[in-house]
Motif scaffolding. Structure first.
Motif, PDB file in Angstrom:
ATOM      1  N   GLN A  19       0.821  -1.203   0.000  1.00 41.89           N
ATOM      2  CA  GLN A  19       0.000   0.000   0.000  1.00 41.89           C
ATOM      3  C   GLN A  19       0.864   1.265   0.000  1.00 41.89           C
ATOM      4  OE1 GLN A  19      -3.201   2.021  -0.355  1.00 41.89           O
ATOM      5  NE2 GLN A  19      -3.662  -0.059   0.250  1.00 41.89           N
ATOM      6  N   LEU A  20       1.864   1.310   0.870  1.00 38.18           N
ATOM      7  CA  LEU A  20       2.690   2.509   1.025  1.00 38.18           C
ATOM      8  C   LEU A  20       3.678   2.711  -0.118  1.00 38.18           C
ATOM      9  CD1 LEU A  20       3.545   2.322   4.839  1.00 38.18           C
ATOM     10  CD2 LEU A  20       1.954   3.877   3.711  1.00 38.18           C
ATOM     11  N   ARG A  21       4.228   1.634  -0.639  1.00 38.54           N
ATOM     12  CA  ARG A  21       5.321   1.738  -1.607  1.00 38.54           C
ATOM     13  C   ARG A  21       4.887   1.658  -3.066  1.00 38.54           C
ATOM     14  NH1 ARG A  21      10.194  -1.686   1.223  1.00 38.54           N
ATOM     15  NH2 ARG A  21       9.960  -0.754   3.277  1.00 38.54           N
ATOM     16  N   VAL A  22       3.719   1.074  -3.316  1.00 37.74           N
ATOM     17  CA  VAL A  22       3.297   0.876  -4.704  1.00 37.74           C
ATOM     18  C   VAL A  22       1.923   1.489  -4.972  1.00 37.74           C
ATOM     19  CG1 VAL A  22       2.838  -0.825  -6.521  1.00 37.74           C
ATOM     20  CG2 VAL A  22       4.648  -1.253  -4.843  1.00 37.74           C
ATOM     21  N   SER A  79      13.228   6.942   4.736  1.00 40.29           N
ATOM     22  CA  SER A  79      13.864   6.512   5.985  1.00 40.29           C
ATOM     23  C   SER A  79      13.006   6.813   7.214  1.00 40.29           C
ATOM     24  CB  SER A  79      15.245   7.156   6.133  1.00 40.29           C
ATOM     25  OG  SER A  79      15.137   8.559   6.205  1.00 40.29           O
ATOM     26  N   MET A  80      12.297   7.931   7.204  1.00 36.98           N
ATOM     27  CA  MET A  80      11.459   8.277   8.357  1.00 36.98           C
ATOM     28  C   MET A  80      10.114   7.562   8.330  1.00 36.98           C
ATOM     29  SD  MET A  80      12.211  12.364   8.838  1.00 36.98           S
ATOM     30  CE  MET A  80      10.679  12.575   9.675  1.00 36.98           C
ATOM     31  N   THR A  81       9.544   7.405   7.165  1.00 31.89           N
ATOM     32  CA  THR A  81       8.188   6.870   7.069  1.00 31.89           C
ATOM     33  C   THR A  81       8.135   5.390   6.730  1.00 31.89           C
ATOM     34  OG1 THR A  81       8.051   7.432   4.733  1.00 31.89           O
ATOM     35  CG2 THR A  81       7.281   9.093   6.321  1.00 31.89           C
ATOM     36  N   GLY A  82       9.234   4.837   6.245  1.00 38.86           N
ATOM     37  CA  GLY A  82       9.226   3.437   5.840  1.00 38.86           C
ATOM     38  C   GLY A  82       8.492   3.195   4.537  1.00 38.86           C
ATOM     39  N   ARG A  83       8.351   4.245   3.731  1.00 35.36           N
ATOM     40  CA  ARG A  83       7.605   4.126   2.472  1.00 35.36           C
ATOM     41  C   ARG A  83       8.457   3.583   1.335  1.00 35.36           C
ATOM     42  NH1 ARG A  83       5.471   9.210   0.731  1.00 35.36           N
ATOM     43  NH2 ARG A  83       4.186   7.991  -0.667  1.00 35.36           N
ATOM     44  N   GLY A  84       9.674   3.199   1.613  1.00 35.76           N
ATOM     45  CA  GLY A  84      10.513   2.616   0.583  1.00 35.76           C
ATOM     46  C   GLY A  84      11.320   3.648  -0.164  1.00 35.76           C
ATOM     47  N   SER A  85      12.012   3.174  -1.177  1.00 36.16           N
ATOM     48  CA  SER A  85      12.928   3.983  -1.964  1.00 36.16           C
ATOM     49  C   SER A  85      12.232   5.171  -2.627  1.00 36.16           C
ATOM     50  CB  SER A  85      13.569   3.103  -3.043  1.00 36.16           C
ATOM     51  OG  SER A  85      14.142   3.881  -4.051  1.00 36.16           O
ATOM     52  N   ALA A  86      12.821   6.343  -2.459  1.00 35.77           N
ATOM     53  CA  ALA A  86      12.289   7.553  -3.085  1.00 35.77           C
ATOM     54  C   ALA A  86      12.309   7.430  -4.608  1.00 35.77           C
ATOM     55  CB  ALA A  86      13.083   8.773  -2.634  1.00 35.77           C
ATOM     56  N   VAL A  87      13.366   6.844  -5.142  1.00 38.22           N
ATOM     57  CA  VAL A  87      13.483   6.685  -6.595  1.00 38.22           C
ATOM     58  C   VAL A  87      12.379   5.769  -7.117  1.00 38.22           C
ATOM     59  CG1 VAL A  87      14.940   5.796  -8.455  1.00 38.22           C
ATOM     60  CG2 VAL A  87      15.957   7.168  -6.623  1.00 38.22           C
ATOM     61  N   THR A  88      12.158   4.652  -6.439  1.00 37.26           N
ATOM     62  CA  THR A  88      11.121   3.714  -6.884  1.00 37.26           C
ATOM     63  C   THR A  88       9.744   4.357  -6.818  1.00 37.26           C
ATOM     64  OG1 THR A  88      12.446   1.837  -6.122  1.00 37.26           O
ATOM     65  CG2 THR A  88      10.089   1.447  -6.465  1.00 37.26           C
ATOM     66  N   ARG A  89       9.430   5.010  -5.703  1.00 36.09           N
ATOM     67  CA  ARG A  89       8.131   5.667  -5.574  1.00 36.09           C
ATOM     68  C   ARG A  89       7.978   6.777  -6.612  1.00 36.09           C
ATOM     69  NH1 ARG A  89       9.715   6.997  -0.813  1.00 36.09           N
ATOM     70  NH2 ARG A  89       8.862   9.085  -1.076  1.00 36.09           N
ATOM     71  N   GLY A  90       9.046   7.535  -6.839  1.00 32.01           N
ATOM     72  CA  GLY A  90       8.997   8.594  -7.842  1.00 32.01           C
ATOM     73  C   GLY A  90       8.745   8.041  -9.235  1.00 32.01           C
ATOM     74  N   LEU A  91       9.398   6.941  -9.561  1.00 33.79           N
ATOM     75  CA  LEU A  91       9.179   6.314 -10.876  1.00 33.79           C
ATOM     76  C   LEU A  91       7.752   5.788 -11.008  1.00 33.79           C
ATOM     77  CD1 LEU A  91      12.562   4.441 -11.423  1.00 33.79           C
ATOM     78  CD2 LEU A  91      11.635   6.328 -12.790  1.00 33.79           C
ATOM     79  N   ILE A  92       7.266   5.139  -9.958  1.00 35.55           N
ATOM     80  CA  ILE A  92       5.896   4.621 -10.003  1.00 35.55           C
ATOM     81  C   ILE A  92       4.910   5.770 -10.189  1.00 35.55           C
ATOM     82  CG2 ILE A  92       4.066   3.554  -8.605  1.00 35.55           C
ATOM     83  CD1 ILE A  92       6.329   1.800  -7.354  1.00 35.55           C
ATOM     84  N   THR A  93       5.078   6.834  -9.419  1.00 39.16           N
ATOM     85  CA  THR A  93       4.177   7.980  -9.520  1.00 39.16           C
ATOM     86  C   THR A  93       4.279   8.640 -10.893  1.00 39.16           C
ATOM     87  OG1 THR A  93       4.375   8.369  -7.149  1.00 39.16           O
ATOM     88  CG2 THR A  93       3.530  10.191  -8.469  1.00 39.16           C
ATOM     89  N   GLY A  94       5.484   8.835 -11.379  1.00 34.31           N
ATOM     90  CA  GLY A  94       5.677   9.465 -12.684  1.00 34.31           C
ATOM     91  C   GLY A  94       5.069   8.668 -13.824  1.00 34.31           C
ATOM     92  N   VAL A  95       5.314   7.366 -13.833  1.00 36.48           N
ATOM     93  CA  VAL A  95       4.759   6.515 -14.898  1.00 36.48           C
ATOM     94  C   VAL A  95       3.230   6.500 -14.824  1.00 36.48           C
ATOM     95  CG1 VAL A  95       4.575   4.123 -15.715  1.00 36.48           C
ATOM     96  CG2 VAL A  95       6.825   5.102 -15.203  1.00 36.48           C
ATOM     97  N   ALA A  96       2.683   6.364 -13.618  1.00 36.37           N
ATOM     98  CA  ALA A  96       1.221   6.350 -13.473  1.00 36.37           C
ATOM     99  C   ALA A  96       0.619   7.692 -13.889  1.00 36.37           C
ATOM    100  CB  ALA A  96       0.845   6.012 -12.031  1.00 36.37           C
ATOM    101  N   THR A  97       1.296   8.783 -13.574  1.00 37.69           N
ATOM    102  CA  THR A  97       0.816  10.101 -13.983  1.00 37.69           C
ATOM    103  C   THR A  97       0.792  10.208 -15.503  1.00 37.69           C
ATOM    104  OG1 THR A  97       1.726  11.091 -11.966  1.00 37.69           O
ATOM    105  CG2 THR A  97       1.188  12.600 -13.767  1.00 37.69           C
ATOM    106  N   PHE A  98       1.858   9.745 -16.144  1.00 35.34           N
ATOM    107  CA  PHE A  98       1.901   9.794 -17.600  1.00 35.34           C
ATOM    108  C   PHE A  98       0.772   8.961 -18.215  1.00 35.34           C
ATOM    109  CE2 PHE A  98       3.254   8.123 -21.718  1.00 35.34           C
ATOM    110  CZ  PHE A  98       3.391   9.317 -22.405  1.00 35.34           C
ATOM    111  N   ILE A  99       0.569   7.765 -17.705  1.00 34.67           N
ATOM    112  CA  ILE A  99      -0.494   6.894 -18.230  1.00 34.67           C
ATOM    113  C   ILE A  99      -1.851   7.574 -18.079  1.00 34.67           C
ATOM    114  CG2 ILE A  99      -1.735   4.719 -17.828  1.00 34.67           C
ATOM    115  CD1 ILE A  99       1.071   3.506 -17.134  1.00 34.67           C
TER     116      ILE A  99
END
Length: 167
Positions: A19-22, A79-99
């Motif tokens: 939920q948090l990371r993807v 690191s503070m929230t445990g939401r996972g890698s910033a790069v991975t989350r940024g890529l997921i958000t960016g790709v989903a935004t483009f779609i």
């Protein structure tokens, strides 16, 4: 890292981490891409026709994807929230935004603007249904409530584009 490794890593996440990371980064991107690009695309279609709507749609989808990807990645290194890698989350958000942004721009490949609009409206409806279903599936939001929320948001933004496009 191979695509198979990425998929395997996501499959190994527990429900909270998924939920948090993807799901959340993807859903944020899909909602933003779908809704925020409606006004410029429809305004361009009404003012200048299909070619302008397509180009504005592609520019809006790419610009929003970069902006949202950066926003997600730079807002929390994980690191503070445990939401996972910033790069991975940024890529997921960016790709989903483009779609979300490009899907309803593609009907404007059709040169006749009236035909393109007739195709684009059901595409937008399908996008909003997909968002509502994802929210129901992963966030336990009732389908009815989610449909009302995302449809209201989509209608408001599309109305801005239509009104400004006819001004």
């Amino acid at each position: 890292m191979s695509p198979a490794t990425v998929v395997r890593n996501f499959r190994e996440l527990d429900a909270r981490d998924l939920q948090l990371r993807v799901v959340q980064p993807g859903l944020i991107g899909l909602i933003d891409g779908t809704i925020s690009t409606l006004a410029p695309i429809f305004a361009a279609a009404y003012v200048s026709g299909s070619r302008a709507a397509l180009l504005v749609g592609l520019a809006a989808a790419l610009g929003a994807a970069i902006s949202m990807g950066l926003s997600e990645g730079l807002s929390d290194d994980g690191s503070m929230t445990g939401r996972g890698s910033a790069v991975t989350r940024g890529l997921i958000t960016g790709v989903a935004t483009f779609i979300g942004g490009v899907a309803h721009a593609l009907p404007f490949l059709i040169s006749d603007v009236h035909t393109a609009l007739a195709v684009a409206y059901p595409v937008v409806a399908t996008e909003l249904l997909a968002i509502a279903w994802i929210r129901r599936r992963f966030q336990q939001v009732s389908l009815r409530q989610s449909l009302i929320q995302v449809t209201l948001g989509g209608v408001l933004v599309a109305a801005v584009g239509i009104i400004l496009g006819q001004a």
